[in-house]
Design an enzyme around this catalytic site. Structure first.
Site, short mmCIF file in Angstrom:
data_model
loop_
_atom_site.label_atom_id
_atom_site.label_comp_id
_atom_site.label_asym_id
_atom_site.label_seq_id
_atom_site.Cartn_x
_atom_site.Cartn_y
_atom_site.Cartn_z
N LYS A 112 86.82 71.55 140.37
CA LYS A 112 87.90 72.47 140.68
C LYS A 112 88.36 73.25 139.45
O LYS A 112 88.95 74.32 139.58
CB LYS A 112 89.04 71.72 141.35
CG LYS A 112 88.59 71.27 142.74
CD LYS A 112 89.67 70.63 143.57
CE LYS A 112 89.17 70.35 144.98
NZ LYS A 112 88.16 69.25 145.01
C1 LIG Z 1 87.25 69.02 146.12
C2 LIG Z 1 86.06 68.18 145.82
C3 LIG Z 1 84.91 68.20 146.64
C4 LIG Z 1 84.84 69.00 147.93
O1 LIG Z 1 84.73 70.38 147.69
P1 LIG Z 1 85.04 71.43 148.87
O2 LIG Z 1 85.00 72.77 148.23
O3 LIG Z 1 86.43 71.07 149.36
O4 LIG Z 1 84.01 71.24 149.92
C5 LIG Z 1 83.80 67.44 146.26
N1 LIG Z 1 83.83 66.68 145.15
C6 LIG Z 1 84.92 66.64 144.34
C7 LIG Z 1 84.89 65.77 143.13
C8 LIG Z 1 86.06 67.38 144.63
O5 LIG Z 1 87.15 67.32 143.81
#
Ligand SMILES: *Cc1c(COP(=O)(O)O)cnc(C)c1O
Length: 496
Positions: A112
């Site tokens: 993120k």
């Molecule tokens: C948010 C997250 C995901 C999922 O990603 P999306 O874009 O919501 O599909 C997968 N792995 C981690 C570590 C995350 O923080």
């Protein structure tokens, strides 16, 4: 070519990219989508030689067409700098025949950071461009990862403030320490006596409180959102898939123009949608492999054409993927409807009313580039252990889902297309589960930090700065409130 953004749910007048970023969600409840998906300006041959930042400009400028070159380059320079612990920003490593795209080299060691390190810059620029002089207050409810990444992005960004709510006792110890030690005079962290849903519901209520909005407007303050339905989070994520391809081509692993597969451990469908958009722009992609954990609503959807959230919510060791409503899927449904917002709105209305919808065969054909798979806890752990045994390389439990799904896909289909696996978090962030997978006998009786030390020895890697920081950083945020008092707490923080 200028790109505007319209709602997935109505034919309301489209808006500029900067307005879409500032607003987050369309007023009709739909998500902003481009009126047209742009194509690459540069050839793959040219992009192969670009730095991450240059490539980011090349791609993002195609989408955010009302930002000037100077504005967008300043946003990119402010985001992709020493906050990342490697100049590659998103390095690609080949292990046991697959390519792991490490998206966890940013401030909070999860993917993120890739979008949330640039979103604050995009938002402040968007406000300036639109003559908005209000202070922007980001309100976020988090189950662990998003809140910290958003705070790291917005900390000390002039003209912004961020308030994060998380469930008291409902996040891992590492996640708690990451949030409670957050620096920055404009960051506020509040624990609530309730679960994530309570936090989320109360935040939505504050967003919709017109009286409060009017009061704040008088003081020159407005709320905004940093969650993954903001187009300003999606567009930066397209870049690293192109970058991964370019790294493979530059290293001679593939011929320029050859197709690859991309596997993404998926929750809200944001990360994999960015890969889909990369494909629509012109990246040669064979299959998009959508990997779910035991909350396999997306697997069932790709299997049957029916999306059905009516099922028990399962807590897994990949908590950031424990989700039953994948908000960003709406953007794919919109494409599959032939960019028909009326049809898309009808599906979403059905989802809201009955918790499910069924797409047509014609629409299923349009999403046939996707392959849905899922992995159980056991398969996930076995895959992490197997990869470690063969290569010494350690992946986290979210990446582990991508890994397990891809390995099964390859075995079942015989597809030998070179495959990138999005590596979405550092194993250090989920050390308890990861050590549980590779050295299960070692877990008992150890603290989080002892397990982190062990992980460092087992993998032969140094612990990331994000972990070292929280070992000694002072606790700065101790507020705990009831969900019913969240609005008052916001008023107190903002002094209104
Ligand atoms: C948010 C997250 C995901 C999922 O990603 P999306 O874009 O919501 O599909 C997968 N792995 C981690 C570590 C995350 O923080």
């Amino acid at each position: 070519m200028s790109i505007l953004y319209r709602s997935t749910r109505s034919s309301a007048e489209p808006v500029t990219a900067s307005k879409a970023i500032l607003t987050g969600l369309s007023p009709d409840g739909g998500l902003f989508v481009p009126t047209e998906i742009p194509t690459f300006t540069s050839s793959l041959e040219e992009m192969k030689t670009m730095s991450y930042r240059d490539l980011a400009y090349d791609i993002m400028s195609r989408w955010l067409t009302d930002f000037t070159e100077e504005e967008l380059k300043a946003c990119i320079a402010g985001a992709y700098d020493e906050k990342f612990d490697t100049p590659a920003i998103a390095p690609l490593v080949k292990k046991d025949g697959a390519y792991y795209l490490e998206l966890y080299h940013g401030a909070t060691i999860a993917f993120k950071d890739m979008a949330l390190s640039i979103l604050p810059h995009l938002m402040v620029t968007a406000a300036r461009k639109n003559g908005v002089h209000d202070e922007i207050v980001i309100l976020t409810a988090t189950s662990g990862d998003t809140g910290k990444a958003a705070m790291a992005g917005f900390a000390d960004v002039p003209g912004t403030r961020i308030i994060v709510f998380y469930p008291h006792g409902g996040v891992s110890n590492i996640q708690y320490l990451q949030m409670a030690t957050q620096r920055g005079a404009n960051t506020h962290v509040v624990a609530i006596r309730g679960n994530f849903d309570d936090a989320q519901t109360a935040v939505k209520k504050i967003f919709n409180d017109r009286e409060m909005a009017a009061e704040l407007a008088d003081k020159g303050i407005r709320f905004s959102s940093a969650n993954s339905i903001n187009i300003g989070r999606l567009v930066p994520q397209i870049v690293y898939y192109v970058y991964a391809y370019c790294q493979m081509a530059a290293a001679g692993e593939i011929k320029t123009g050859e197709e690859i597969n991309i596997t993404v451990p998926t929750g809200n469908f944001g990360n994999i949608l960015a890969a889909y958009y990369a494909g629509q722009m012109g990246l040669p992609i064979h299959k998009l492999i959508c990997a779910s954990n035991e909350n396999k609503v997306l697997f069932d959807f790709f299997q049957t054409g029916e999306y059905d959230r009516n099922r028990p919510f399962i807590l897994t060791s990949s908590p950031s993927m424990d989700i039953l409503i994948s908000s960003n899927l709406e953007r794919l449904i919109y494409r599959a409807c032939g960019d028909d917002s009326e049809r898309c709105a009808a599906f979403m209305e059905s989802l809201g009313r009955t918790g499910k919808y069924d797409i047509t065969d014609d629409m299923r054909e349009k999403v046939s580039d996707f392959y849905g798979g899922f992995a159980s806890e056991e398969e996930n752990f076995a895959g992490i252990r197997d990869l470690y045994g063969k290569t010494g390389y350690i992946i986290d439990t979210h990446t582990g889902i991508g890994n397990a799904v891809y390995r099964r896909y390859a075995a079942e289909t015989g597809d030998t297309t070179p495959t990138v696996i999005a590596s979405t978090a550092s194993p250090y962030k989920f050390a308890v589960s990861v050590v549980g997978a590779i050295a299960p006998d070692e877990v008992e009786g150890k603290t989080d930090f002892e397990l982190i030390d062990l992980l460092s020895r087992l993998g032969g890697t140094a612990e990331p700065a994000a972990i070292t920081d929280i070992r000694t950083a002072p606790i700065r945020h101790r507020t705990v409130v009831d969900p019913a008092d969240m609005a008052d707490e916001v008023r107190r923080i903002l002094g209104v």
